[in-house]
Motif scaffolding. Sequence first.
Motif, PDB file in Angstrom:
ATOM      1  N   ALA A  17       0.870  -1.153   0.037  1.00 28.45           N
ATOM      2  CA  ALA A  17       0.024  -0.029   0.049  1.00 28.45           C
ATOM      3  C   ALA A  17       0.833   1.314  -0.232  1.00 28.45           C
ATOM      4  O   ALA A  17       0.426   2.375  -0.634  1.00 28.45           O
ATOM      5  CB  ALA A  17      -0.990   0.161   1.320  1.00 28.45           C
ATOM      6  N   PHE A  18       1.996   1.154   0.800  1.00 24.06           N
ATOM      7  CA  PHE A  18       2.905   2.403   0.561  1.00 24.06           C
ATOM      8  C   PHE A  18       3.301   2.725  -0.748  1.00 24.06           C
ATOM      9  O   PHE A  18       3.204   3.634  -1.383  1.00 24.06           O
ATOM     10  CB  PHE A  18       4.162   2.062   1.612  1.00 24.06           C
ATOM     11  CG  PHE A  18       5.168   2.870   1.382  1.00 24.06           C
ATOM     12  CD1 PHE A  18       5.276   4.242   2.238  1.00 24.06           C
ATOM     13  CD2 PHE A  18       6.095   2.906   0.575  1.00 24.06           C
ATOM     14  CE1 PHE A  18       6.274   5.280   2.092  1.00 24.06           C
ATOM     15  CE2 PHE A  18       7.383   3.787   0.213  1.00 24.06           C
ATOM     16  CZ  PHE A  18       7.308   5.036   0.965  1.00 24.06           C
ATOM     17  N   HIS A  19       3.652   1.670  -1.499  1.00 27.00           N
ATOM     18  CA  HIS A  19       4.375   1.839  -2.903  1.00 27.00           C
ATOM     19  C   HIS A  19       3.305   2.178  -3.652  1.00 27.00           C
ATOM     20  O   HIS A  19       3.480   3.498  -4.526  1.00 27.00           O
ATOM     21  CB  HIS A  19       4.765   0.593  -3.282  1.00 27.00           C
ATOM     22  CG  HIS A  19       5.072   0.511  -4.736  1.00 27.00           C
ATOM     23  ND1 HIS A  19       6.107   1.503  -5.184  1.00 27.00           N
ATOM     24  CD2 HIS A  19       4.529   0.035  -5.894  1.00 27.00           C
ATOM     25  CE1 HIS A  19       6.435   1.247  -6.794  1.00 27.00           C
ATOM     26  NE2 HIS A  19       5.102   0.482  -7.144  1.00 27.00           N
ATOM     27  N   GLU A  20       1.886   1.752  -3.693  1.00 25.84           N
ATOM     28  CA  GLU A  20       1.020   2.137  -4.712  1.00 25.84           C
ATOM     29  C   GLU A  20       0.441   3.458  -4.288  1.00 25.84           C
ATOM     30  O   GLU A  20       0.107   4.338  -5.309  1.00 25.84           O
ATOM     31  CB  GLU A  20      -0.269   1.111  -4.376  1.00 25.84           C
ATOM     32  CG  GLU A  20      -0.065  -0.215  -4.906  1.00 25.84           C
ATOM     33  CD  GLU A  20      -1.266  -0.905  -5.112  1.00 25.84           C
ATOM     34  OE1 GLU A  20      -2.396  -0.388  -5.014  1.00 25.84           O
ATOM     35  OE2 GLU A  20      -1.197  -2.261  -5.294  1.00 25.84           O
ATOM     36  N   ALA A  21       0.245   3.834  -2.852  1.00 26.92           N
ATOM     37  CA  ALA A  21      -0.058   5.357  -2.629  1.00 26.92           C
ATOM     38  C   ALA A  21       0.788   6.534  -2.920  1.00 26.92           C
ATOM     39  O   ALA A  21       0.606   7.273  -3.438  1.00 26.92           O
ATOM     40  CB  ALA A  21      -0.609   5.261  -1.424  1.00 26.92           C
ATOM     41  N   VAL A  22       2.232   6.180  -2.701  1.00 21.70           N
ATOM     42  CA  VAL A  22       3.135   7.321  -2.796  1.00 21.70           C
ATOM     43  C   VAL A  22       3.281   7.482  -4.303  1.00 21.70           C
ATOM     44  O   VAL A  22       3.179   8.412  -4.865  1.00 21.70           O
ATOM     45  CB  VAL A  22       4.375   6.764  -2.113  1.00 21.70           C
ATOM     46  CG1 VAL A  22       5.514   7.906  -2.439  1.00 21.70           C
ATOM     47  CG2 VAL A  22       4.004   6.764  -0.409  1.00 21.70           C
ATOM     48  N   ASN A  23       3.238   6.385  -5.063  1.00 22.13           N
ATOM     49  CA  ASN A  23       3.531   6.665  -6.509  1.00 22.13           C
ATOM     50  C   ASN A  23       2.111   7.190  -7.069  1.00 22.13           C
ATOM     51  O   ASN A  23       2.259   8.067  -7.820  1.00 22.13           O
ATOM     52  CB  ASN A  23       3.557   5.328  -7.238  1.00 22.13           C
ATOM     53  CG  ASN A  23       3.758   5.441  -8.678  1.00 22.13           C
ATOM     54  OD1 ASN A  23       4.705   5.885  -8.933  1.00 22.13           O
ATOM     55  ND2 ASN A  23       2.716   4.714  -9.460  1.00 22.13           N
ATOM     56  N   PHE A  24       0.995   6.865  -6.452  1.00 22.14           N
ATOM     57  CA  PHE A  24      -0.250   7.593  -7.027  1.00 22.14           C
ATOM     58  C   PHE A  24      -0.048   9.042  -6.814  1.00 22.14           C
ATOM     59  O   PHE A  24      -0.381   9.912  -7.613  1.00 22.14           O
ATOM     60  CB  PHE A  24      -1.355   6.947  -6.309  1.00 22.14           C
ATOM     61  CG  PHE A  24      -2.583   7.377  -6.750  1.00 22.14           C
ATOM     62  CD1 PHE A  24      -3.249   6.350  -7.725  1.00 22.14           C
ATOM     63  CD2 PHE A  24      -3.362   8.384  -6.175  1.00 22.14           C
ATOM     64  CE1 PHE A  24      -4.802   6.696  -7.932  1.00 22.14           C
ATOM     65  CE2 PHE A  24      -4.728   8.581  -6.833  1.00 22.14           C
ATOM     66  CZ  PHE A  24      -5.292   7.885  -7.424  1.00 22.14           C
ATOM     67  N   VAL A  45     -12.049  11.965 -15.433  1.00 28.68           N
ATOM     68  CA  VAL A  45     -12.086  10.451 -15.702  1.00 28.68           C
ATOM     69  C   VAL A  45     -10.599  10.166 -15.677  1.00 28.68           C
ATOM     70  O   VAL A  45      -9.792  10.613 -16.535  1.00 28.68           O
ATOM     71  CB  VAL A  45     -12.398  10.512 -17.324  1.00 28.68           C
ATOM     72  CG1 VAL A  45     -12.483   8.938 -17.705  1.00 28.68           C
ATOM     73  CG2 VAL A  45     -13.981  11.134 -17.258  1.00 28.68           C
ATOM     74  N   MET A  46     -10.026   9.724 -14.671  1.00 26.15           N
ATOM     75  CA  MET A  46      -8.767   9.726 -13.958  1.00 26.15           C
ATOM     76  C   MET A  46      -8.224   8.385 -14.439  1.00 26.15           C
ATOM     77  O   MET A  46      -8.600   7.302 -13.873  1.00 26.15           O
ATOM     78  CB  MET A  46      -8.398  10.075 -12.600  1.00 26.15           C
ATOM     79  CG  MET A  46      -8.691  11.528 -12.153  1.00 26.15           C
ATOM     80  SD  MET A  46      -8.721  11.656 -10.421  1.00 26.15           S
ATOM     81  CE  MET A  46      -6.743  11.178 -10.217  1.00 26.15           C
ATOM     82  N   ASP A  47      -7.087   8.335 -15.350  1.00 19.03           N
ATOM     83  CA  ASP A  47      -6.320   7.127 -15.755  1.00 19.03           C
ATOM     84  C   ASP A  47      -5.246   6.869 -14.389  1.00 19.03           C
ATOM     85  O   ASP A  47      -4.606   7.936 -14.252  1.00 19.03           O
ATOM     86  CB  ASP A  47      -5.542   7.294 -16.893  1.00 19.03           C
ATOM     87  CG  ASP A  47      -6.396   6.954 -18.141  1.00 19.03           C
ATOM     88  OD1 ASP A  47      -7.248   5.962 -17.822  1.00 19.03           O
ATOM     89  OD2 ASP A  47      -6.141   7.333 -19.167  1.00 19.03           O
ATOM     90  N   THR A  48      -5.275   5.928 -13.842  1.00 14.83           N
ATOM     91  CA  THR A  48      -4.356   5.867 -12.769  1.00 14.83           C
ATOM     92  C   THR A  48      -3.390   4.716 -12.923  1.00 14.83           C
ATOM     93  O   THR A  48      -3.585   4.077 -13.948  1.00 14.83           O
ATOM     94  CB  THR A  48      -5.245   5.266 -11.296  1.00 14.83           C
ATOM     95  OG1 THR A  48      -5.478   3.910 -11.756  1.00 14.83           O
ATOM     96  CG2 THR A  48      -6.522   6.295 -11.055  1.00 14.83           C
ATOM     97  N   PRO A  49      -2.429   5.042 -12.123  1.00 14.41           N
ATOM     98  CA  PRO A  49      -1.386   3.687 -12.293  1.00 14.41           C
ATOM     99  C   PRO A  49      -2.139   2.358 -11.834  1.00 14.41           C
ATOM    100  O   PRO A  49      -3.201   2.378 -11.543  1.00 14.41           O
ATOM    101  CB  PRO A  49      -0.453   4.174 -11.041  1.00 14.41           C
ATOM    102  CG  PRO A  49      -0.494   5.409 -10.761  1.00 14.41           C
ATOM    103  CD  PRO A  49      -1.986   5.765 -11.048  1.00 14.41           C
ATOM    104  N   LEU A  50      -1.394   1.394 -12.206  1.00 13.42           N
ATOM    105  CA  LEU A  50      -1.814   0.111 -11.866  1.00 13.42           C
ATOM    106  C   LEU A  50      -1.871  -0.276 -10.558  1.00 13.42           C
ATOM    107  O   LEU A  50      -0.965  -1.004 -10.023  1.00 13.42           O
ATOM    108  CB  LEU A  50      -1.062  -1.081 -12.910  1.00 13.42           C
ATOM    109  CG  LEU A  50      -1.255  -0.745 -14.501  1.00 13.42           C
ATOM    110  CD1 LEU A  50      -0.468  -1.930 -14.926  1.00 13.42           C
ATOM    111  CD2 LEU A  50      -2.326  -0.325 -14.846  1.00 13.42           C
ATOM    112  N   SER A  51      -2.655   0.157  -9.858  1.00 15.69           N
ATOM    113  CA  SER A  51      -2.650   0.179  -8.151  1.00 15.69           C
ATOM    114  C   SER A  51      -3.897   0.096  -7.642  1.00 15.69           C
ATOM    115  O   SER A  51      -4.462   0.909  -7.077  1.00 15.69           O
ATOM    116  CB  SER A  51      -1.617   1.497  -7.761  1.00 15.69           C
ATOM    117  OG  SER A  51      -0.669   1.606  -8.388  1.00 15.69           O
TER     118      SER A  51
END
Lengths: 330, 334
Positions: free
Chosen positions: A163-170, B53-59
């Motif tokens: 979750a850290f990696h996903e959210a910080v990258n986001f 309409v936000m394209d997000t990272p694969l997360s």
Amino acid sequence: MAESTIIAARRVDLPPERLVHMYRQMLRIRHFEEQVDLLFQAGRIWGTFHLYIGQEASAVGAIEVLEPDDYITSTHRGHGHSIAKGASIPLMMAELRGKETGYCRGRGGSMHIADVEAGNLGANGIVGGGIPIATGAALACKKLGNGRVVMCFFGDGALAQGAFHEAVNFAAVFKLPVVYVCENNQYAMSMPVARGLGSTDITVRAAAYGLPGVSVDGNDVLAVYEAAKEAVNRARRGEGPTIIETRTYRWRGHSKSDANRYRTKEEIEAWKQRCPIRRFGSFLEGLGILTPVDRDRMEREVEAEIQDAIAFADSQPDPDPAQLADGVYA
Amino acid sequence: MREITYAQAVREALAEEMRRDERVFLMGEDIGVYGGAFGVTLGLIDEFGPERVMDTPLSEAAIIGAAAGAAVLGMRPVAEVQFSDFLTIGSDQLVNQAAKMRYMFGGKARVPMVVRTPAGSGTGAAAQHSQSLETWFMHIPGLKVVAPATPYDAKGLLKSAIRDDNPVVVFEHKLLYKTKGQVPEEDYTVPIGKAAVRREGIDITVIATSIMVLRSLAAADRLAEEGISVEVIDLRSLRPLDAETIVKSVCKTGRAVVVHEANKFAGFGGEIVGTIVESEAFDYLDAPVVRVAGKDVPIPYNPHLERAAVPQEEDIVAACRSLMRQSPRWRALA
């Protein structure tokens, strides 16, 4: 352990009353936690909790930068963040006692204290679980254009969570107004950081997301404040997130069940020598802002405040089991 | 009334709700220019722009968690999880965070968010892109779960979900996206928690959701030719569950068949059977309640195997015939 035992000399751009307020906030956290421990030993608090003793400078230094309408997310070790964000100690104590009038009506307990209206989006029982929530809150702030920032606390253990990696990258991708504060208290439960992380250098991690990263002495409240100030300003300017590491130490066990088998008494003692409260108190004395008499008086005031909160919590009603299902759905 | 596809109905619901309420926005993987893996959001970015309409990272954890965090601050995010199988990647944020936040905080938070996700088999996408995981999420207090079968419901339930102050998970079956149905042009909603009786009958109640409603209706047509009158209930919502409609129907027919695509073991069919036998309908049962469900295997790749893994029209027909043979009235006639 390269940390100093004194507060580094620096230009202090805070008025004396703010500094005294910060000192008092640290005292309030310390005394709250000590009393929580005693109440547990006396069988008056049950369940579990995670004491913040030793880390007070981290929460107070960072949150002191925020405006009242900014947001935080916290962790399982969250009492310090709540208090620093301005939580009512009686309502916190009532929640720890499971009372109907506690912050969460007795439904949440220590690991879920929240006050959404006051900008505390909650402690969290899942390591790293609050990081995506903080990120989403920052997304909302950006969309609403309200100028607010989110400060997201987590421990060194959360650095190993996906979750850290996903959210910080986001957050980096969308340049969200969030400040990630990693409180490195040296252990993820019993796992020392050097064994649990491939790299313990937070600036390397931050660089991987294209973000600034800074590591500070987390037992120096002014060092934390300065780092947080820069990060919050950057976030408010729309320049995106920062990752801050506050290097600190928890004096007590991970939770009430911890026998401290994974570390030595000598190590704990060495860190106690760098008590963030004593250091800041001495620093304020050196500046002539507080006298030893002032400090004693503040200790007694804070002790009385905590005792009043305990008495308040004692007097409060338990939740009614007939209302067990209240709040599952809006 | 005009006819549009299920995918168009979903797209219309998203567009109309975004026009109606500026707090509504979409987040997901490849939902912008690409239009989503199944083309559901195609063109929305042209009207609403990349901010909404936000394209997000694969997360998935970040998508679902960010939806929850934004929802708590008053936004109304609609997250698309590209395949429902990927809910597993973000499920901490859905199950431990979004679903529980309100209760844990003493009823003092609102989490008005939607997670839409394509589900089910039939596309040859094999074990990690074909599951029906609705039971996982209907088990969680704090979540609502819907699985519309028709374009009308896909639009109406999604609108209700977006306007709901709780986290709602919407399972959209991939094979339904191209199906057509009547959808009014004016604004309407379909209430969450209300089943629909799709066909009335007197001999057997068949209870289904999503694509299994279509297969159950086709089975009912065939059974009617044999003199078996089947009532088909489309649950539409799995949580909250419309127990009243189920119980009322089974009291009338005395026989029940639950149909779902998810594998049988610990699937939602067990919950429906429990609902029936714990109710007054128990006294009206002329035969055991039967589940027609997926086989207890991961969804396989080969099309013949894939077809064999999930209920087909003929499986429902066979289950109903068998049930009639077991029941006292038909035994007496034989």
